[in-house]
Structures are given as structure tokens and as C-alpha cells.
Design a protein around this motif. Structure first.
Motif, PDB file in Angstrom:
ATOM      1  N   ALA A   1     -43.267   1.317  48.395  1.00  0.00           N
ATOM      2  CA  ALA A   1     -43.334   0.151  49.154  1.00  0.00           C
ATOM      3  C   ALA A   1     -44.835  -0.627  49.028  1.00  0.00           C
ATOM      4  CB  ALA A   1     -43.147   0.285  50.790  1.00  0.00           C
TER       5      ALA A   1
ATOM      6  N   LEU B   1     -43.971  -5.359  56.013  1.00  0.00           N
ATOM      7  CA  LEU B   1     -43.257  -3.783  56.051  1.00  0.00           C
ATOM      8  C   LEU B   1     -42.649  -3.447  57.287  1.00  0.00           C
ATOM      9  CD1 LEU B   1     -42.987  -1.169  54.403  1.00  0.00           C
ATOM     10  CD2 LEU B   1     -45.122  -0.477  55.314  1.00  0.00           C
TER      11      LEU B   1
ATOM     12  N   VAL C   1     -40.626  -5.611  52.776  1.00  0.00           N
ATOM     13  CA  VAL C   1     -39.859  -4.096  52.347  1.00  0.00           C
ATOM     14  C   VAL C   1     -39.634  -3.548  53.524  1.00  0.00           C
ATOM     15  CG1 VAL C   1     -40.471  -1.941  51.167  1.00  0.00           C
ATOM     16  CG2 VAL C   1     -41.574  -4.068  50.382  1.00  0.00           C
TER      17      VAL C   1
END
Ligand SMILES: [Zn+2]
Length: 180
Positions: free
Chosen positions: A46, A78, A113
Motif C-alpha cells: 500500500a 489509504l 488503497v
């Protein structure tokens, strides 16, 4: 920066190769025994997807703005989903909040992500809510599902993910690591 566990290095390299060749699926499932480092691998991957200046081997630089935000746990692109404190499950309201967050465009023009850990903690309603996202993912979004119990996930979810199977390290490899 922490180094990857040695038995994860080849899988990380494989992921970077797929990425470089444009063969990266939008949903990856990291499967393997508990404690092997699946989550560490998903986290590192990630970070590498978010990093603005990754090294040639794909490792995140650790210095750019994205890496700083990642290290601080505040990178807006994220999303991490795990069961909340009072629950064993990832619930549908968490998935709904995720979907809303993912509908926004990336803050830094790179990937968005998502890390689901453990993905098998999704209850049925949550899994069904995620299914539509797996079928029609938002642009530039990559979902990383981490599980040591893939059979607990609906087949409809599994079939839409590219599976990465992580094997236990060989005994001498593990011993060499333990003795360092
Ligand atoms: Zn970086």
C-alpha cells in the motif's frame, strides 16, 4: 524503515513486476497461515502504491510527503478496515463509509488503497455491500484483502480477487531470521 520479512521479499517483487507490466488486479487477496506477515506485506505494498518516489525495486522511499502521511497514519487515500473494538465483525456501515470515501478522487493523483484485515471478519451484509465495489471498482482504487481463513469469505468475493498465496518460510530461512 522496517525491512520486509525475508520470505515476503519475492512476493513483494512479484507484485511490483505485475504493477510495472500493468497486470495488477484491482483486488488482491493475501492468503496464508496466521502470523506469516500477510498484513505487513499488504501495508508495504500500500505504501509503495502511494509513494511519490518509489525506489527502482518498488520499495517506498520513506521520505516523500505521501510516505510521511503514511507513517503518521493520516494518508487520505489509504483506507483501513478492521473490526471495531466492540465487535468481531467488519460491519456494513463501515463498508458504506468506505464506499463513500472511495467515491472521492484521489487527493494526490495516485492510487487509492484499501486494506481489509482480516477480510474474513466481514459479515454477510458487509461482504454483499463490498461486492458491487469489486465488480465496478472506482478508478485507480486497489483493494487488499488479508485473510488466513479465505473459506470464510463468500465465493463471490473470492472469485473477484487475484489471490496471492504466502507459504510458511522454510525452516532454515525462519531460523536464520530468528537468530539475527
Ligand atoms: Zn515515498
Amino acid at each position: 524503515m522496517n525491512t520486509l520479512l525475508p520470505w515476503l521479499v519475492s512476493t513483494f517483487a512479484d507484485l511490483q513486476q505485475r504493477r510495472a507490466q500493468g497486470r495488477l488486479a484491482h483486488a488482491l487477496m493475501f492468503v496464508g497461515p496466521a502470523g506469516i506477515g500477510k498484513h505487513q506485506l499488504a501495508e508495504r505494498f500500500a505504501q509503495s502504491l502511494l509513494c511519490a518516489q518509489p525506489h527502482a525495486d518498488g520499495q517506498p522511499c520513506g521520505h516523500c510527503h505521501a510516505c510521511s502521511l503514511y507513517a503518521a497514519g493520516t494518508h487520505p487515500d489509504l483506507f483501513r478496515l478492521s473490526p471495531e473494538e466492540d465487535s468481531k465483525n467488519i460491519r456494513i456501515d463501515q463498508i458504506r463509509a468506505l464506499i463513500e470515501g472511495m467515491s472521492l478522487s484521489s487527493h494526490y493523483g495516485r492510487h487509492k488503497v484499501v486494506i481489509l484485515n482480516p477480510a474474513d471478519a466481514m459479515n454477510i451484509a458487509a461482504a454483499n455491500a463490498l461486492l458491487k465495489t469489486l465488480e465496478e471498482p472506482p478508478a485507480d482504487t486497489i483493494l487488499l484483502l488479508v485473510t488466513d481463513r479465505p473459506s470464510f469469505l463468500p465465493a463471490t468475493i473470492r472469485s473477484r480477487c487475484q489471490t496471492l498465496r504466502l507459504a510458511l518460510p522454510a525452516r532454515d530461512e525462519a531460523q536464520a531470521w530468528l537468530s539475527t
